[in-house]
Design an enzyme around this catalytic site. Structure first.
Site, PDB file in Angstrom:
ATOM      1  N   ARG A   2       0.817  -1.212   0.000  1.00  0.00           N
ATOM      2  CA  ARG A   2       0.000   0.000   0.000  1.00  0.00           C
ATOM      3  C   ARG A   2       0.850   1.259   0.000  1.00  0.00           C
ATOM      4  O   ARG A   2       1.802   1.365   0.757  1.00  0.00           O
ATOM      5  CB  ARG A   2      -0.891   0.032   1.233  1.00  0.00           C
ATOM      6  CG  ARG A   2      -2.030  -0.911   1.113  1.00  0.00           C
ATOM      7  CD  ARG A   2      -3.008  -0.663   2.222  1.00  0.00           C
ATOM      8  NE  ARG A   2      -3.730  -1.907   2.438  1.00  0.00           N
ATOM      9  CZ  ARG A   2      -4.434  -2.138   3.521  1.00  0.00           C
ATOM     10  NH1 ARG A   2      -4.505  -1.235   4.470  1.00  0.00           N
ATOM     11  NH2 ARG A   2      -5.068  -3.275   3.644  1.00  0.00           N
ATOM     12  N   ARG A   6      -4.185   6.525   5.101  1.00  0.00           N
ATOM     13  CA  ARG A   6      -4.459   7.534   6.120  1.00  0.00           C
ATOM     14  C   ARG A   6      -3.243   8.304   6.582  1.00  0.00           C
ATOM     15  O   ARG A   6      -3.373   9.306   7.274  1.00  0.00           O
ATOM     16  CB  ARG A   6      -5.141   6.848   7.313  1.00  0.00           C
ATOM     17  CG  ARG A   6      -6.590   6.517   7.031  1.00  0.00           C
ATOM     18  CD  ARG A   6      -7.134   5.497   8.007  1.00  0.00           C
ATOM     19  NE  ARG A   6      -6.489   4.220   7.770  1.00  0.00           N
ATOM     20  CZ  ARG A   6      -6.805   3.106   8.414  1.00  0.00           C
ATOM     21  NH1 ARG A   6      -7.712   3.112   9.347  1.00  0.00           N
ATOM     22  NH2 ARG A   6      -6.191   1.980   8.128  1.00  0.00           N
ATOM     23  N   ARG A  15     -10.698  11.170   0.844  1.00  0.00           N
ATOM     24  CA  ARG A  15     -11.519  10.153   1.482  1.00  0.00           C
ATOM     25  C   ARG A  15     -12.736  10.794   2.157  1.00  0.00           C
ATOM     26  O   ARG A  15     -13.858  10.289   2.080  1.00  0.00           O
ATOM     27  CB  ARG A  15     -10.684   9.370   2.502  1.00  0.00           C
ATOM     28  CG  ARG A  15     -11.449   8.479   3.439  1.00  0.00           C
ATOM     29  CD  ARG A  15     -11.485   7.028   3.004  1.00  0.00           C
ATOM     30  NE  ARG A  15     -12.669   6.366   3.546  1.00  0.00           N
ATOM     31  CZ  ARG A  15     -12.671   5.467   4.500  1.00  0.00           C
ATOM     32  NH1 ARG A  15     -11.548   5.084   5.036  1.00  0.00           N
ATOM     33  NH2 ARG A  15     -13.797   4.929   4.918  1.00  0.00           N
ATOM     34  N   ASP A  52      -9.298  -2.454  -3.608  1.00  0.00           N
ATOM     35  CA  ASP A  52      -9.122  -3.356  -2.483  1.00  0.00           C
ATOM     36  C   ASP A  52      -9.333  -4.779  -2.968  1.00  0.00           C
ATOM     37  O   ASP A  52     -10.072  -5.008  -3.934  1.00  0.00           O
ATOM     38  CB  ASP A  52     -10.110  -3.040  -1.346  1.00  0.00           C
ATOM     39  CG  ASP A  52      -9.645  -3.675  -0.045  1.00  0.00           C
ATOM     40  OD1 ASP A  52      -8.809  -3.074   0.652  1.00  0.00           O
ATOM     41  OD2 ASP A  52     -10.072  -4.809   0.247  1.00  0.00           O
ATOM     42  N   TYR A 128     -11.535 -13.936   4.363  1.00  0.00           N
ATOM     43  CA  TYR A 128     -12.391 -12.805   4.754  1.00  0.00           C
ATOM     44  C   TYR A 128     -13.861 -13.105   4.464  1.00  0.00           C
ATOM     45  O   TYR A 128     -14.744 -12.699   5.224  1.00  0.00           O
ATOM     46  CB  TYR A 128     -11.978 -11.526   4.018  1.00  0.00           C
ATOM     47  CG  TYR A 128     -10.706 -10.897   4.563  1.00  0.00           C
ATOM     48  CD1 TYR A 128     -10.739 -10.115   5.706  1.00  0.00           C
ATOM     49  CD2 TYR A 128      -9.490 -11.113   3.940  1.00  0.00           C
ATOM     50  CE1 TYR A 128      -9.584  -9.548   6.215  1.00  0.00           C
ATOM     51  CE2 TYR A 128      -8.318 -10.547   4.441  1.00  0.00           C
ATOM     52  CZ  TYR A 128      -8.380  -9.776   5.571  1.00  0.00           C
ATOM     53  OH  TYR A 128      -7.232  -9.221   6.079  1.00  0.00           O
TER      54      TYR A 128
HETATM   55  O1  CP3 Z   1      -1.886   1.894  -1.540  1.00  0.00           O
HETATM   56  C1  CP3 Z   1      -2.853   1.758  -2.265  1.00  0.00           C
HETATM   57  O2  CP3 Z   1      -3.486   2.719  -2.672  1.00  0.00           O
HETATM   58  C2  CP3 Z   1      -3.219   0.383  -2.751  1.00  0.00           C
HETATM   59  C3  CP3 Z   1      -4.596   0.009  -2.508  1.00  0.00           C
HETATM   60  C4  CP3 Z   1      -4.826  -1.176  -1.579  1.00  0.00           C
HETATM   61  C5  CP3 Z   1      -5.765  -1.131  -0.525  1.00  0.00           C
HETATM   62  N1  CP3 Z   1      -5.907  -2.389  -0.028  1.00  0.00           N
HETATM   63  C6  CP3 Z   1      -6.498   0.064  -0.081  1.00  0.00           C
HETATM   64  C7  CP3 Z   1      -6.966   0.092   1.321  1.00  0.00           C
HETATM   65  C8  CP3 Z   1      -4.317  -2.480  -1.643  1.00  0.00           C
HETATM   66  C9  CP3 Z   1      -3.224  -3.038  -2.532  1.00  0.00           C
HETATM   67  C10 CP3 Z   1      -5.027  -3.242  -0.661  1.00  0.00           C
HETATM   68  C11 CP3 Z   1      -4.835  -4.684  -0.480  1.00  0.00           C
HETATM   69  C12 CP3 Z   1      -5.515  -5.368   0.630  1.00  0.00           C
HETATM   70  N2  CP3 Z   1      -6.727  -5.092   1.200  1.00  0.00           N
HETATM   71  C13 CP3 Z   1      -5.015  -6.544   1.235  1.00  0.00           C
HETATM   72  C14 CP3 Z   1      -3.773  -7.277   0.813  1.00  0.00           C
HETATM   73  C15 CP3 Z   1      -2.524  -6.571   1.215  1.00  0.00           C
HETATM   74  C16 CP3 Z   1      -2.417  -6.305   2.695  1.00  0.00           C
HETATM   75  O3  CP3 Z   1      -2.351  -5.117   3.034  1.00  0.00           O
HETATM   76  O4  CP3 Z   1      -2.441  -7.247   3.468  1.00  0.00           O
HETATM   77  C17 CP3 Z   1      -5.930  -6.913   2.245  1.00  0.00           C
HETATM   78  C18 CP3 Z   1      -5.776  -8.077   3.195  1.00  0.00           C
HETATM   79  C19 CP3 Z   1      -7.018  -6.000   2.207  1.00  0.00           C
HETATM   80  C20 CP3 Z   1      -8.257  -6.015   3.029  1.00  0.00           C
HETATM   81  C21 CP3 Z   1      -8.348  -4.782   3.834  1.00  0.00           C
HETATM   82  N3  CP3 Z   1      -8.693  -3.538   3.334  1.00  0.00           N
HETATM   83  C22 CP3 Z   1      -8.107  -4.630   5.212  1.00  0.00           C
HETATM   84  C23 CP3 Z   1      -7.701  -5.732   6.149  1.00  0.00           C
HETATM   85  C24 CP3 Z   1      -8.335  -3.276   5.522  1.00  0.00           C
HETATM   86  C25 CP3 Z   1      -8.309  -2.649   6.893  1.00  0.00           C
HETATM   87  C26 CP3 Z   1      -6.935  -2.477   7.409  1.00  0.00           C
HETATM   88  C27 CP3 Z   1      -6.552  -1.042   7.403  1.00  0.00           C
HETATM   89  O5  CP3 Z   1      -5.395  -0.756   7.057  1.00  0.00           O
HETATM   90  O6  CP3 Z   1      -7.370  -0.202   7.763  1.00  0.00           O
HETATM   91  C28 CP3 Z   1      -8.650  -2.606   4.331  1.00  0.00           C
HETATM   92  C29 CP3 Z   1      -8.928  -1.166   4.187  1.00  0.00           C
HETATM   93  C30 CP3 Z   1      -8.038  -0.441   3.213  1.00  0.00           C
HETATM   94  N4  CP3 Z   1      -7.761  -0.827   1.943  1.00  0.00           N
HETATM   95  C31 CP3 Z   1      -7.401   0.798   3.452  1.00  0.00           C
HETATM   96  C32 CP3 Z   1      -6.737   1.147   2.265  1.00  0.00           C
HETATM   97  C33 CP3 Z   1      -5.966   2.410   1.981  1.00  0.00           C
HETATM   98  C34 CP3 Z   1      -7.504   1.587   4.747  1.00  0.00           C
HETATM   99  C35 CP3 Z   1      -8.792   2.334   4.806  1.00  0.00           C
HETATM  100  C36 CP3 Z   1      -8.615   3.822   4.623  1.00  0.00           C
HETATM  101  O7  CP3 Z   1      -7.501   4.333   4.684  1.00  0.00           O
HETATM  102  O8  CP3 Z   1      -9.587   4.513   4.383  1.00  0.00           O
END
Ligand code: CP3
Length: 320
Positions: A2, A6, A15, A52, A128
């Site tokens: 990522r 945030r 966002r 995502d 999930y």
């Molecule tokens: O950096 C980027 O812009 C890439 C986009 C990206 C996101 N999720 C956006 C996101 C990517 C490549 C992912 C992959 C993802 N999502 C994985 C595999 C890689 C890893 O990180 O393990 C998994 C398991 C998910 C599922 C997921 N989505 C989880 C567990 C969460 C919550 C954890 C957290 O960090 O809050 C998300 C939410 C998510 N997906 C966020 C982002 C930027 C955070 C929410 C936010 O910032 O609004």
């Protein structure tokens, strides 16, 4: 890994404007904007699509939500009937905004900068779908697979098809390479690792290449440890991501000798900063810089990461 998120004020601003997380993902202009933000600010060599891994279950008809600060929440699947209610194929109309985002990003990205698309590994996505959320060890999916391996295999087959066709569409829309994130690979015992991570991922890679010959694919079975050698033996990926726990001497000898590696700075040392960060960056570079290598984190960037520490890391990498 990522890049957006945030830790960036410009991300938080967009966002806030978008409403929910999925609204952001499915609004092409805004998703393209947050994809480009980290590249603009830091000058990275590659951008990763803002989306995502859980848009795939969403496009199969499962209820998926992201509550602020709580991570993903899905309507959990308790038994085989639970996923038989879902569609057998993904609805590309639901995902059309993602493909549109890729087009907008490509138009606005310097041609020398690669755009990565991605999906989740079927095992991780299934974990999930079954638990309905992240848990410390994804026990609900492991229990499901032990109790009903044939049923679990049906679900993984659906996810293999869905993920492969999703990646093909991303590549056709303009993604230069795609990454398969199997975040929960490392909690599987060795035999299950072969069955639920290596085999399905290998099928995705074969299917994608059948439709897009020469497609560039990066694997990331997080936590695989020494089992990563089996993964690179059997899954025809072009490169692998190494998590931050991975033994670098082992990786150099057994993995980097065969394909490029990506990684593996601990995201937490990026939060810590200071001399600990400098030392950790040097250790990664010393281990891997002599071979084919993409400097990266060993998992996604944490929300509490100070921007100054990212700048410090980049200055040190670029000095080499
Ligand atoms: O950096 C980027 O812009 C890439 C986009 C990206 C996101 N999720 C956006 C996101 C990517 C490549 C992912 C992959 C993802 N999502 C994985 C595999 C890689 C890893 O990180 O393990 C998994 C398991 C998910 C599922 C997921 N989505 C989880 C567990 C969460 C919550 C954890 C957290 O960090 O809050 C998300 C939410 C998510 N997906 C966020 C982002 C930027 C955070 C929410 C936010 O910032 O609004």
């Amino acid at each position: 890994m990522r890049q957006a998120g945030r830790y960036l004020p410009e991300y938080r601003a967009v966002r806030g404007k978008a409403g929910g997380f999925l609204d952001l993902v499915f609004t092409p202009e805004l998703a393209a904007e947050v994809t480009l933000q980290p590249v603009r600010r830091f000058g990275f060599n590659a951008a990763i699509l803002f989306s995502d891994i859980l848009v795939v279950p969403h496009a199969l008809g499962q209820q998926v939500g992201f509550a602020a600060g709580e991570g993903p929440q899905l309507d959990p699947i308790e038994d085989r009937r639970g996923f038989e209610r879902l569609a057998a194929e993904i609805d590309h109309d639901v995902l059309a905004p993602v493909y549109e985002t890729i087009g907008i990003v490509k138009e606005n990205l310097d041609p020398g900068i690669a755009l990565l698309g991605f999906c989740g590994g079927p095992w991780t996505v299934a974990s999930y779908m079954i638990a309905g959320r992240g848990t410390p060890d994804q026990a609900p999916a492991r229990l499901f697979a032990y109790r009903d391996p044939a049923g679990f295999a049906v679900l993984l087959d659906v996810l293999v098809e869905a993920s492969a066709s999703y990646l093909v569409r991303q590549l056709r829309a303009g993604a230069d390479a795609v990454q398969i994130f199997d975040t929960w690979a490392g909690i599987l015992p060795a035999e299950e690792f072969d069955r639920w991570c290596v085999e399905p991922t290998g099928q995705i890679v074969a299917r994608v290449r059948a439709e897009v010959p020469g497609a560039k694919i990066i694997g990331f079975p997080r936590g695989a440890g020494t089992l990563l050698t089996r993964y690179v033996d059997k899954v025809a990926v072009d490169a692998v991501g190494l998590d931050w726990m991975f033994d670098r001497a082992f990786a150099r000898e057994h993995i980097q000798s065969r394909m490029p590696v990506q990684g593996n700075l601990d995201p937490l040392v990026l939060v810590a900063g200071g001399t600990a960060l400098d030392r950790a960056v040097d250790a990664v570079l010393e281990a891997f810089a002599a071979g084919p290598f993409i400097f990266n984190l060993g998992h996604g960037i944490l929300p509490e990461t100070p921007i100054g520490h990212v700048e410090q890391m980049l200055a040190r990498v670029r000095k080499r």
